[in-house]
Scaffold this active site. Structure first.
Site, short mmCIF file in Angstrom:
data_model
loop_
_atom_site.label_atom_id
_atom_site.label_comp_id
_atom_site.label_asym_id
_atom_site.label_seq_id
_atom_site.Cartn_x
_atom_site.Cartn_y
_atom_site.Cartn_z
N TYR A 54 0.63 -0.92 -0.03
CA TYR A 54 -0.10 0.22 0.21
C TYR A 54 1.14 0.95 0.33
CZ TYR A 54 -3.77 -2.89 1.28
OH TYR A 54 -5.31 -3.54 1.03
N PHE A 209 -13.56 -3.12 -1.48
CA PHE A 209 -14.61 -3.32 -2.10
C PHE A 209 -16.01 -3.15 -1.64
CE2 PHE A 209 -11.76 -4.16 -5.68
CZ PHE A 209 -11.13 -3.50 -5.17
N PRO A 210 -16.81 -2.87 -0.58
CA PRO A 210 -18.17 -2.94 0.28
C PRO A 210 -19.25 -2.38 -0.85
CG PRO A 210 -16.04 -1.57 0.97
CD PRO A 210 -15.80 -1.84 0.67
N LEU A 211 -18.46 -1.51 -1.50
CA LEU A 211 -20.19 -0.58 -2.32
C LEU A 211 -19.81 -1.09 -3.27
CD1 LEU A 211 -18.77 2.84 -0.54
CD2 LEU A 211 -21.43 0.69 0.10
N GLY A 212 -18.97 -2.32 -3.98
CA GLY A 212 -18.47 -2.64 -5.67
C GLY A 212 -18.22 -1.48 -6.43
N PRO A 216 -13.99 -0.06 -13.74
CA PRO A 216 -15.06 0.00 -14.18
C PRO A 216 -15.88 -1.62 -15.52
CG PRO A 216 -13.05 1.00 -14.86
CD PRO A 216 -12.73 0.52 -13.95
N LEU A 218 -17.97 -2.88 -13.15
CA LEU A 218 -18.17 -3.39 -11.72
C LEU A 218 -19.49 -2.71 -11.34
CD1 LEU A 218 -15.49 -4.87 -10.18
CD2 LEU A 218 -16.93 -5.87 -11.30
#
Length: 297
Positions: A54, A209-212, A216, A218
């Site tokens: 990161y 990615f808890p909100l999706g 591009p 998805l």
């Protein structure tokens, strides 16, 4: 009201933690990054997710500077990739057992600790992202042998898995797994069977990615009319509704939303106090789930 805490790695932690990936956005403002993490601790965050790759070590450096022993924050890191500054993406896969060991040593050094509390093995078998090729295609059993050896040596405390399949988790259970990190959200619920197994086994489910919408093509939870309708009825944001749904969906869900903005940080942590009633949950549960399994790269 959602339960505010949950069990994780033989500890009890707040169900909303912090994911350090977005700290990279403050790369030229290190003091702001440290202050942001201190604010998270002030708000009760006791679970931080990070990795050496990161920001090519920047996130770990900020964590080392910001966190104090008396904060008693559970720092969870991951291996399976290493920094690749200037690359696209800025990481390279590091799946071979000897690379896992080196990655653990790198995390120990950059975090300034003698032992990593939890280390996630990033498998890349499923979900959006890179796929291993060539010598990076490594058998799970070989990787688990190295991870358990590192645990036996006291370098890591507990083992987690990331981007793993249902079969992979079943194979790994005898090694002792405390958490699973997979891409999962209200609009991408491919791993429902995997989540159920984690719930039954007392394994923390930590969706990334808890909100999706991470890449591009998805789906995004915040694009759904039902999410907006529930948000308007509660006086909260669509993002908060998407996160709150995850907390209501299963008792072993822990969130690690990341941000470089203090206001967003406070909004994310406030999700733990949002109640979704039966009607709201019915409306959200009725949203169609679309595949999140999109290779990138």
């Amino acid at each position: 009201m959602t339960t505010e805490t949950a069990s994780f790695a033989a500890r009890t932690v707040l169900r909303v933690g912090y994911g350090a990936l977005q700290l990279e956005r403050l790369h030229n403002r290190r003091d702001e990054a440290v202050a942001l993490l201190r604010r998270a601790v002030e708000l009760g965050v006791d679970h931080v997710d990070t990795a050496e790759f990161y920001g090519s070590g920047f996130a770990n450096d900020v964590i080392r500077k910001a966190l104090r022993p008396e904060d008693d924050v559970l720092v969870v890191t991951k291996v399976g990739a290493d920094p690749h500054p200037g690359g696209h993406p800025p990481l390279r896969l590091a799946q071979r057992p000897e690379q896992l060991r080196t990655s653990v040593e790198d995390n120990l050094r950059s975090l300034g600790v003698d032992r990593l509390a939890v280390v996630n093995l990033r498998r890349l078998d499923t979900g959006p992202g890179l796929r291993p090729e060539g010598d990076q295609v490594v058998d799970l059993d070989d990787q688990l042998a190295m991870m358990t050896a590192l645990r036996d040596e006291g370098k890591i405390g507990a083992i987690g898995l990331s981007s793993v399949t249902l079969d992979g988790l079943r194979r790994a259970l005898p090694a002792g797994v405390v958490c699973v990190q997979n891409a999962y959200s209200l609009v991408s619920r491919d791993d429902e069977d995997l989540l159920r197994l984690c719930t039954a086994e007392g394994i923390a489910w930590v969706p990334f990615f808890p909100l999706g919408g991470a890449f591009p093509g998805l789906p995004k939870a915040t694009d759904e009319p039902a999410v907006h309708a529930v948000a308007a009825s509660l006086g909260v944001t669509p993002s908060q509704v998407g996160l709150a749904w995850l907390l209501h969906h299963a008792p072993n869900v822990l969130l690690i939303p990341g941000t470089a903005n203090t206001a967003h940080l406070e909004a994310n942590i406030a999700v733990g106090g949002i109640t979704l009633d039966a009607a709201a949950l019915r409306a959200l549960d009725a949203i169609e789930s679309r595949s999140n399994d999109l290779p990138i790269g």
